[in-house]
Design a protein around this motif. Structure first.
Motif, short mmCIF file in Angstrom:
data_model
loop_
_atom_site.label_atom_id
_atom_site.label_comp_id
_atom_site.label_asym_id
_atom_site.label_seq_id
_atom_site.Cartn_x
_atom_site.Cartn_y
_atom_site.Cartn_z
N SER A 105 44.59 46.94 50.54
CA SER A 105 45.61 46.81 49.50
C SER A 105 46.11 45.37 49.39
O SER A 105 46.30 44.85 48.29
N SER A 106 46.30 44.72 50.54
CA SER A 106 46.76 43.33 50.52
C SER A 106 45.72 42.41 49.88
O SER A 106 46.07 41.53 49.10
N ALA A 107 44.46 42.63 50.20
CA ALA A 107 43.39 41.81 49.63
C ALA A 107 43.30 42.03 48.12
O ALA A 107 43.11 41.07 47.36
N ILE A 108 43.44 43.28 47.68
CA ILE A 108 43.38 43.57 46.25
C ILE A 108 44.58 42.95 45.53
O ILE A 108 44.44 42.36 44.46
N LYS A 109 45.78 43.07 46.12
CA LYS A 109 46.97 42.47 45.51
C LYS A 109 46.79 40.96 45.35
O LYS A 109 47.16 40.39 44.34
N ASP A 126 39.50 52.59 42.75
CA ASP A 126 38.87 53.36 43.83
C ASP A 126 38.59 52.40 44.98
O ASP A 126 37.68 51.57 44.92
N LYS A 127 39.39 52.51 46.04
CA LYS A 127 39.29 51.57 47.16
C LYS A 127 38.05 51.79 48.02
O LYS A 127 37.65 50.91 48.77
N THR A 128 37.44 52.96 47.92
CA THR A 128 36.28 53.25 48.79
C THR A 128 35.06 52.43 48.42
O THR A 128 34.18 52.24 49.25
N THR A 129 35.01 51.91 47.20
CA THR A 129 33.84 51.12 46.78
C THR A 129 34.03 49.63 46.99
O THR A 129 33.12 48.86 46.75
N ILE A 130 35.21 49.24 47.44
CA ILE A 130 35.52 47.81 47.61
C ILE A 130 35.20 47.39 49.05
O ILE A 130 35.52 48.09 50.00
N GLU A 131 34.59 46.23 49.17
CA GLU A 131 34.23 45.69 50.48
C GLU A 131 34.95 44.37 50.71
O GLU A 131 35.13 43.59 49.78
N LEU A 132 35.33 44.15 51.98
CA LEU A 132 36.00 42.91 52.36
C LEU A 132 35.10 42.11 53.29
O LEU A 132 34.29 42.67 54.02
#
Length: 196
Positions: free
Chosen positions: A92-96, A114-120
Motif C-alpha cells: 500500500s505504501s509503495a502504491i501510494k 488488485d494488489k495481488t498482481t503488483i510486484e515490488l
C-alpha cells in the motif's frame, strides 16, 4: 558454653569438666534459630513439591501434547497473518508513493486496484502490475485522477517577439527608446515606435 566460661561463673575446674561431659558445649541461640528456620523452610518446600507432584500425576500427557500442538498452530497462523499484514502495508505504501500527484485520493484509488498482481523490488518500489491497472482505472473512472497540466500558449500577440523582421530583432521597448532619442530630429527621420 565452654570450660572457661563455666569457671568464670564460679564453678571449680572439676565441676566444669563434669558439666561439659554431661551436656557438651552449648550452641549459641542465633545459630540454633538459623538452623531451626532452615529446617522449617525445607519442610515447607518438601510439602509444596509433594503437592506439585500430585498435581502432575493428575495431568494428562496426551492432553498436554494436544495443547502444545494447538498453541504451535496458533503461533504459525499469527506469524502468517503478521507477514501478510506487513506485506500489505508495504504494498500500500509503495502504491501510494507511485500514485502521488496522479490521483485526488490515493486511498480510494488503492481500493480499486488488485494488489495481488503488483510486484515490488527489493527497495520496495512497484516494478510490475500497476501501470496496466491505472490505465484501465483511468478509462473507467477518470474523476479519480488529477488532470494532466498541459502547457498553455496564449493566442495572440507575443510582446517579446513582436517584430516580424528576423534580421533586425527589436521589441517595442527598443522602438520607444529610439523614438525618444530621435526627438528633435526632422519628422521624416523620426522612428515609428511600432517598428514600421
Amino acid at each position: 558454653m565452654n570450660k572457661e566460661a563455666l569457671i568464670a561463673l564460679g564453678l571449680t575446674p572439676e565441676q566444669a569438666d563434669k558439666v561439659i561431659e554431661g551436656y557438651g558445649t552449648t550452641i549459641p541461640k542465633s545459630r540454633f534459630d538459623e538452623v531451626n528456620n532452615a529446617k522449617k523452610q525445607l519442610e515447607t518446600d518438601i510439602a509444596s513439591r509433594d503437592k506439585q507432584l500430585e498435581e502432575l500425576k493428575k495431568v494428562d500427557a496426551a492432553g498436554l501434547q494436544a495443547q502444545i500442538e494447538k498453541l504451535q498452530g496458533e503461533n504459525a497462523t499469527a506469524k502468517q497473518e503478521y507477514e501478510s499484514k506487513l506485506k500489505d502495508t508495504q504494498l500500500s505504501s509503495a502504491i501510494k508513493l507511485a500514485l502521488t500527484g496522479k490521483v485526488h485520493d490515493a486511498d480510494i484509488a488503492i481500493s480499486q486496484i488488485d494488489k495481488t498482481t503488483i510486484e515490488l523490488d527489493t527497495e520496495g518500489k512497484v516494478t510490475k502490475g500497476l501501470d496496466e491497472q491505472l490505465k484501465t482505472l483511468q478509462e473507467s473512472k477518470p474523476f479519480l485522477f488529477v488532470p494532466e497540466k498541459k502547457e498553455q500558449k496564449y493566442k495572440g500577440w507575443d510582446p517579446a517577439s513582436s517584430n516580424l523582421d528576423k534580421d533586425n530583432p527589436q521589441d517595442i521597448g527598443s522602438n520607444f527608446a529610439k523614438e525618444a532619442n530621435s526627438k528633435g530630429a526632422p519628422a521624416e527621420k523620426a522612428l515609428n515606435p511600432w517598428g514600421q
